[in-house]
Each structure stands twice: as C-alpha cells, then as structure tokens.
Design a protein around this motif. Structure first.
Motif, PDB file in Angstrom:
ATOM      1  N   SER A   1       0.794  -1.250   0.026  1.00 41.16           N
ATOM      2  CA  SER A   1      -0.186   0.078  -0.036  1.00 41.16           C
ATOM      3  C   SER A   1       0.793   1.156   0.129  1.00 41.16           C
ATOM      4  O   SER A   1       0.698   2.376  -0.823  1.00 41.16           O
ATOM      5  N   MET A   2       2.025   1.264   0.591  1.00 44.85           N
ATOM      6  CA  MET A   2       2.873   2.445   0.659  1.00 44.85           C
ATOM      7  C   MET A   2       3.359   2.534  -0.904  1.00 44.85           C
ATOM      8  O   MET A   2       3.537   3.699  -1.112  1.00 44.85           O
TER       9      MET A   2
ATOM     10  N   LYS B   1      -3.717  12.565   1.970  1.00 44.60           N
ATOM     11  CA  LYS B   1      -4.493  13.333   3.011  1.00 44.60           C
ATOM     12  C   LYS B   1      -5.913  13.002   3.197  1.00 44.60           C
ATOM     13  O   LYS B   1      -6.576  12.860   4.426  1.00 44.60           O
ATOM     14  N   ILE B   2      -6.587  12.919   2.147  1.00 44.16           N
ATOM     15  CA  ILE B   2      -8.135  12.647   2.313  1.00 44.16           C
ATOM     16  C   ILE B   2      -8.328  11.202   2.483  1.00 44.16           C
ATOM     17  O   ILE B   2      -9.355  10.846   3.201  1.00 44.16           O
ATOM     18  N   VAL B   3      -7.652  10.274   2.142  1.00 42.54           N
ATOM     19  CA  VAL B   3      -7.835   8.937   2.226  1.00 42.54           C
ATOM     20  C   VAL B   3      -6.728   8.342   2.852  1.00 42.54           C
ATOM     21  O   VAL B   3      -5.891   7.863   2.207  1.00 42.54           O
ATOM     22  N   PRO B   4      -6.717   8.271   4.081  1.00 43.58           N
ATOM     23  CA  PRO B   4      -5.545   7.734   4.831  1.00 43.58           C
ATOM     24  C   PRO B   4      -5.198   6.255   5.112  1.00 43.58           C
ATOM     25  O   PRO B   4      -4.351   5.497   5.274  1.00 43.58           O
ATOM     26  N   GLU B   5      -6.534   5.618   4.835  1.00 40.21           N
ATOM     27  CA  GLU B   5      -6.614   3.937   5.053  1.00 40.21           C
ATOM     28  C   GLU B   5      -6.059   3.535   3.893  1.00 40.21           C
ATOM     29  O   GLU B   5      -6.245   3.768   2.578  1.00 40.21           O
TER      30      GLU B   5
ATOM     31  N   VAL C   1      -9.671   3.565  -4.301  1.00 43.51           N
ATOM     32  CA  VAL C   1      -9.997   4.809  -4.806  1.00 43.51           C
ATOM     33  C   VAL C   1      -9.195   5.319  -6.049  1.00 43.51           C
ATOM     34  O   VAL C   1      -9.478   5.567  -6.927  1.00 43.51           O
ATOM     35  N   ALA C   2      -7.760   4.925  -5.876  1.00 43.34           N
ATOM     36  CA  ALA C   2      -6.785   4.931  -7.015  1.00 43.34           C
ATOM     37  C   ALA C   2      -7.090   4.234  -8.160  1.00 43.34           C
ATOM     38  O   ALA C   2      -7.069   4.747  -9.430  1.00 43.34           O
ATOM     39  N   LYS C   3      -7.542   2.868  -7.889  1.00 44.01           N
ATOM     40  CA  LYS C   3      -7.857   2.022  -8.965  1.00 44.01           C
ATOM     41  C   LYS C   3      -9.154   2.845  -9.849  1.00 44.01           C
ATOM     42  O   LYS C   3      -9.286   2.748 -10.940  1.00 44.01           O
ATOM     43  N   PHE C   4     -10.234   3.234  -8.876  1.00 44.40           N
ATOM     44  CA  PHE C   4     -11.268   3.874  -9.721  1.00 44.40           C
ATOM     45  C   PHE C   4     -11.190   5.079 -10.373  1.00 44.40           C
ATOM     46  O   PHE C   4     -11.833   5.254 -11.443  1.00 44.40           O
ATOM     47  N   ILE C   5     -10.276   5.877  -9.863  1.00 44.92           N
ATOM     48  CA  ILE C   5     -10.116   7.291 -10.399  1.00 44.92           C
ATOM     49  C   ILE C   5      -9.213   7.115 -11.583  1.00 44.92           C
ATOM     50  O   ILE C   5      -9.555   7.496 -12.829  1.00 44.92           O
TER      51      ILE C   5
END
Length: 481
Positions: A117-118, A133-137, A144-148
């Motif tokens: 994840s890092m 900063k918006i999504v720390p988990e 989210v990165a895969k979706f965007i």
C-alpha cells in the motif's frame, strides 16, 4: 489406583501359583502400589530396579530366543512410528496446527499489505498527491486510486461511485474538488495501467485477509471456544502459536502465560536486575487497555489466570463449549469494575457452579444433535446399500434373461437349419415340372415368413404333413386291394 486389565492378565500368567514370597521390581512407585493392592504382590522400587531394567533392555536380544538385534531394532522402529502416528492422529475438527499456520499467515499478510500500500501511495502520489491526506486508509486508498485512474477524467458522474467506495459524500466531494486543482504531474496511459494492476493485486490481498480472518474465527470456535470467548480469537491464536500447541499452552502456569511473548524483556530485566515485564501477548486484549496505569499489572495477572483455566478446559474437555469462556470474561469485567468503583465481584465458586450447569445443558444439546446426525447418516447409508443391492439384483436378472434369450436363439437357429433341406426340395420340384408350376412358387415365401414369424407352429405343420402322408398311403393300399 485401578490396575489395567492387560497388565493384570500378564502378571497372572507370568507369576507362579505360589507367589507369596515373590518380589517384583517395578520402576514406578504408583504402579507398585497398584500391583500390591490388586494382586497382593510386594513390589520393590529404586535404583537397583532401574539398573536391572537397563541391563535387560541392553541384552534383550540375547535373553529371548529367536530374537536378533536386527529384528529388535525393527520392532523399536515400528513402535516409534506407531507412537508418532498416534500423536499426529487427533480429532480433525480440533487440530491447532491450522490455527498456528493461519495466524502466522495473517501477520505476514498485514506486513505485506502495508508495504504494498505504501508503494501504491508513492507511485500514484506523483499524479494525485492530495489524495493521501483525504483517504489515509491503505485498502481504501488502493480502491480509490484504481477507480479514479487519470484525475483529469474525474467528473460529477463519478461522484456516486466514489461515495460507494469511501462511504462518505463529503469525502467524495473533497476528492472531486482536489482533482480539479491538483499539483500532480501528468501520467501516461501505460503507467496508469501498471498502477491499476498493482492496486488490484493489493485489493485482492486485503480481501483474502478478511476471508482468512473469518476462517481463523471459525477454527478457534471449534478448537478453543472458551479461550476465544475470553480474550478474543486473534490474541488466543497468538498464544497458541507462541506456545506451540494448545496442549503446551494448557501445561504452562499462569505466570508463564502472563509474560508469554515478552521473553527478551524478561531476560534483559534479569540481566540488568531491573523490573520484569508485567504482560506479553495478553497486552493486546481489551482488558489491559481499559485498566488504569496502576492496575495494569494486577489485571494482567488476573487475566493470565483465567486464560490458563480456559485453555485447560478447551484442551481436556470432550465437547468444548464457550460457556466457561463467557463466565470467565464476566469475572474479568467484574474485577475491572472492582478496581475502578470498589464493587465486590462474585466468588469463583458461584460462577463455576453456574457455568457447569449451563455447560451440561449445552453438551447434552450438542450430543442430541450429533445423535440425530448419526441416525440420518445411518439411514442414508442404509438407503444407499439397499439401492446397490437392488441394482445388483436387477443386473443379475438381466444377465439371466440374456442367457435365456441366447438359449432360445440357439434353438431357433437349429430348427431353421433342419427346415432348410425341406425348402430346397420344394424349390427343386418346380424346376423339373417346367413352366406350368411357376405360378405355384409364390406361396413359398409366405411359408418362409410364417416360419420366421411363428417359429412355434413348425411342429404342428410337420404333424399335419405326416397325417396327410399316412392318409395317402392308406388310400393307395385300399386301391391295390
């Protein structure tokens, strides 16, 4: 105190009838007392007996006729194998090896998911740095990165999908606004494909971790239900894994269970003559975290006592239940309340009496269910055997019918062969008579058809022919007269 039946039979056959003055050498004092109580034979224990046994074991091949050193070695090897096999063969539903492997794999997965994840954060952070900063988990960030994908393609239409992932409309709106004013660099489609592929792998690992946690929870409820009810599935599994097995954990005293997992700190404290640790793996339970700083050592000692009791109940009970674990957990809760408010907890004797009554009811219900399952299984087995027997009978009947049909077919063939010369004679007569009898050849195929279709009427036709011949012969005789 009761002598085993096999040992009693062996002693009865080996000892002489007059055994008042017989003295047996026994290595164990308890066994000697049992032999004396059951058979009235005096037994001697001590160092002399141990030396004699060692000598007999050493020269056993020479003392027994027909036994060589090679056969004795084979017998010892077979005994060792059977002993190891018996130790390995436990109840399938109560195998703690699977718990040890699953908790080790769970810890390894946590480390790997954090590392990967890092890596996704650093990789995708070049393109969209505000997302961290918006999504720390970790797992949510990968989703989210895969979706965007490319942040420039993010629009109001994608807001609903973002809300489903982050489970927060404000967060989804913040991601959308940050994507419009982001300071990240542009990214090529090939780089995006690689980032999405890696994010997919991390998401699949996190999903597998959830499945593994469910498997561990179900396995702990089967193997150690009281321990898991008292301290939790993960902490209980870590205790079992650190001890090596549930049996080893049950053999440990409460003082060892209390500092299990803090061996380095213990030996460092002993070496430097400092304060010894108060807790080890049980620190991860909720009870120690809820206790005040001055009461952490006291509650950890109390919790270690209850963990030892729960592990022994789970290890040595025939039908393990979570009743004792629930009662022990209530006791720890009452002790926490006593440290905070001063309210006196219930006595251990009262709690254990209640637990025994409830456990007996649960065990009776479990045994009733097992009996029902066993009856259903026997019924299914009986039906299956009946079906197999019926199929075998049908197969036997079919084989008998086939053999009878074959016999009937063979008889038909023989009858046809007998009838063939008569037909050949009938065919030869029209050739001699000439053209006038050609019209009479038409009924011959009908006879053949009758022979083929009605094989049972052949004998009647032959009888009629014989009667006609007899009548003709009688008529000729009368004319001659």
């Amino acid at each position: 105190g009761v002598l085993h039946e096999d040992l009693r039979l062996l002693l009865d056959t080996a000892l002489p009838p007059k055994r008042k003055k017989v003295v047996l050498g026994v290595g164990d004092a308890k066994m000697g007392a049992a032999v004396l109580e059951e058979l009235g034979v005096q037994c001697q224990t001590g160092g002399v007996v141990a030396e004699l046994m060692r000598g007999i074991r050493l020269h056993f091949a020479a003392l027994v006729r027909g036994l060589t050193a090679q056969s004795a070695a084979k017998a010892q090897l077979g005994l060792g194998h059977s002993y190891s096999r018996a130790k390995v063969k436990f109840n399938v539903h109560r195998v703690d090896n699977m718990i040890i492997q699953s908790i080790s794999l769970l810890d390894q997965l946590d480390k790997d998911i954090n590392t990967f994840s890092m890596r996704v954060r650093e990789w995708y952070g070049y393109h969209f740095p505000e997302l961290i900063k918006i999504v720390p988990e970790n797992s949510m960030y990968c989703r989210v990165a895969k979706f965007i994908g490319n942040r420039r393609e993010l629009s109001e239409e994608s807001l609903e999908g973002l809300e489903e992932i982050v489970m927060d409309s404000a967060k989804a709106q913040a991601i959308l606004e940050a994507s419009r004013s982001s300071m990240g660099m542009d990214i090529s489609p090939l780089d995006l494909i690689n980032i999405e592929s890696f994010s997919r792998r991390v998401i699949s690992l996190s999903d597998y971790r959830k499945e593994l946690q469910e498997y561990l929870r179900s396995k702990m409820s089967q193997v150690a239900p009281s321990l898991s009810a008292l301290i939790g599935e993960v902490v209980g599994a870590r205790l079992i894994s650190h001890a090596g097995s549930l049996t080893n954990l049950a053999k440990y005293p409460a003082s060892t269970v209390q500092i299990l997992g803090a061996e380095k700190a213990l030996f460092r404290a002993l070496k430097t003559r400092g304060n010894t640790p108060k807790y080890g793996l049980i620190f991860h339970s909720t009870f120690i975290g809820r206790a005040a700083a001055k009461n952490k050592g006291r509650i950890s000692r109390y919790l270690a006592n209850k963990c030892t009791i729960a592990s022994r109940i789970d290890c040595f009970s025939e039908v393990p239940t979570s009743v004792f674990g629930d009662k022990l957990r209530e006791q720890v809760e009452e002790r926490l309340a006593f440290y905070e408010t001063g309210e006196p907890p219930r006595k251990n004797l009262e709690v254990m009496k209640e637990a025994v009554v409830e456990a007996n009811e649960v065990v009776a219900e479990v045994k009733r269910r097992q009996e029902k399952k066993e009856k259903k299984r026997k019924k299914r087995e009986k039906r299956r055997l009946e079906a197999l027997a019926a199929a075998a009978e049908e197969a036997a009947e079919n084989s008998v019918m086939e053999t009878e049909e074959n016999d009937v077919g063979a008889k038909k063939k023989k009858k046809k062969k007998k009838q063939q010369p008569e037909e050949s004679e009938a065919e030869a007569e029209p050739e001699e008579n000439g053209v006038e009898e050609e019209e009479e050849e038409e009924p011959l195929p009908k006879k053949k058809r009758k022979v083929v279709v009605e094989p049972e009427g052949e004998e009647e036709e032959e009888k009629k022919k014989k009667k006609k011949k007899k009548k003709k012969a009688v008529a000729r005789d009368s004319e001659e007269d």
